[in-house]
Design an enzyme around this catalytic site. Sequence first.
Site, PDB file in Angstrom:
ATOM      1  N   TYR A 135       0.851  -1.184   0.000  1.00 49.74           N
ATOM      2  CA  TYR A 135       0.000   0.000   0.000  1.00 49.74           C
ATOM      3  C   TYR A 135       0.885   1.231   0.000  1.00 49.74           C
ATOM      4  O   TYR A 135       1.910   1.275   0.684  1.00 49.74           O
ATOM      5  CB  TYR A 135      -0.900  -0.020   1.239  1.00 49.74           C
ATOM      6  CG  TYR A 135      -1.702   1.251   1.453  1.00 49.74           C
ATOM      7  CD1 TYR A 135      -2.881   1.486   0.751  1.00 49.74           C
ATOM      8  CD2 TYR A 135      -1.268   2.230   2.345  1.00 49.74           C
ATOM      9  CE1 TYR A 135      -3.602   2.645   0.928  1.00 49.74           C
ATOM     10  CE2 TYR A 135      -1.977   3.399   2.535  1.00 49.74           C
ATOM     11  CZ  TYR A 135      -3.148   3.605   1.829  1.00 49.74           C
ATOM     12  OH  TYR A 135      -3.854   4.771   2.001  1.00 49.74           O
ATOM     13  N   SER A 136       0.518   2.259  -0.777  1.00 51.75           N
ATOM     14  CA  SER A 136       1.241   3.525  -0.839  1.00 51.75           C
ATOM     15  C   SER A 136       2.686   3.276  -1.282  1.00 51.75           C
ATOM     16  O   SER A 136       2.912   2.727  -2.360  1.00 51.75           O
ATOM     17  CB  SER A 136       1.163   4.238   0.519  1.00 51.75           C
ATOM     18  OG  SER A 136       1.629   5.561   0.423  1.00 51.75           O
ATOM     19  N   ALA A 137       3.678   3.659  -0.460  1.00 56.83           N
ATOM     20  CA  ALA A 137       5.064   3.423  -0.859  1.00 56.83           C
ATOM     21  C   ALA A 137       5.346   1.941  -1.030  1.00 56.83           C
ATOM     22  O   ALA A 137       6.230   1.548  -1.797  1.00 56.83           O
ATOM     23  CB  ALA A 137       6.018   4.025   0.172  1.00 56.83           C
TER      24      ALA A 137
END
Length: 516
Positions: free
Chosen positions: A213-215
């Site tokens: 998730y995200s980075a």
Amino acid sequence: MAITERISEPYVLDLQFRGFVEGLTYIDKKTQQRLCHYLGGIPYGLPPIGPFRFQKPRPLPACYRYGTRANPGRFTGGCGMCPQPDPSDNLDEGAWDEDCLQTNVWIPVGKPPAEGWPVLFWIRAYGGFLQFGSPMGLDPCAMLCETSCKAIIVSPGYRLNIFGFLASPELLDASSDFAVNAGFWDQRLALEWTWQNISYFGGDASNITIGGYSAGSHSTFYQLAYDLGVPDTKAIVRRALMFSNGPGMQPKSLEDAQMQFDEFTANLDIPSAMTPAEKLATLRALDARTLLEATLNMKFHQFRAVTDGAFVRSGLLAELDTGVFAQRMKRRGVRLIMGECSDEHFVYGTWRTPANSRASLFHRLQADYPLRACEALMDYYFPSGELPAGYNDWQDAFGRIYADIQIHHLERGMANALVQHGAGDLLYRYRMEWRAQCCDKQKEQVLVRKAFHENLARFLKGQEMQWGTRHPMQLRTLKPDGRIEIEEDGWLEEGLRVWEILRRVGATGLPRSSRL
């Protein structure tokens, strides 16, 4: 399920030639039901400290054992946290451990399938743009015991910021033991460790899904890209999950990284006349706090991946446009779930937010992206030089642009390229417009399970999902009222427009001769 509702008992596991380990079995306090097993902080590489700082991670020796039957290695804690600033740039040395190459492992209770449990290699987002965050925030116990998602989950720690992504062509040319993109190499080593050892935990090494998730999603793209570039005999990835982040732009060049390195060493008062070997030795001798303090007021303060021709190929993003990426996914049958949340910009506008001016926004974008790309983005979003309607201020504009580039627009460019080159049957897209409301946890759990968990369980097992879309560019959307709706992508046209603008200036990695 709240942690306070659990108790635990020791869990000892025989890892055969790797020895014995002791973790925990979590138990529901009321029902005495066993929920899942947990092993925290298991080393997958040797410590990257002292003279090994800024090197590629070193694998464990073949003879490495975690413990004996009489004295099992005790892994009931978690991974070390790479030195880092917090979101307010505070430095808490007590929370760090530069020796952070360990992984946490969660195992379902019960007897595994004959082939072993599916494996989810989950790259923690850390919530910090590859700059800060803890590897300890993941708690999948409820998912493993309350849903049909039964899989071993492996979630490694890895190096961040300057420790994971310091780059300099002069150091690279002068020293064979200096590595660029060390944080990505850490992740790869952890993935290889998983592939080689997960069968001892009851997992199926031939059924590994990577995700984040995200980075962590951004990292997943680069791990997938690397895996697609290795020979079939060394390929590991069967499926991928990219949640709330995309490929981004082609990372900066080594030449761009040298400007950042020069600014960094100047802040440390390291003389430019030093030889590269002397500079590297000095950087390895300084304490972690001193290194981090030198980054806090830098113009180029984001330490992220660079195009090194080794882990990150030159023209990597161009492989999407030319069809190379799609062809490799098709040949191996690698399926991908990819999507976004509607309010990503609220999070992306909080990290190193610029001052409320056009010049500050432009300055801030240059910390992440090549100059020509920043110029093209400013021309596109602000053709008159003024703040258009729809933005509260320049800081709000930064959050929205950053989210567009990291997620919304370039993710659409990637999806479109896969479809155009015949890999659409491998792609599943989603959008989350619903936001959790803490007042009704039971309703939340039912909604999320219906929208995602049941399909995720099928995905991890390699089974067909009930996604509902009629073609791969459609979105499976969880609406604000909890309805699941299959819809056309109303943001596709603008996303492809921005992808094309960045392609023209080379920010998606096309060779110079191919640029318009």
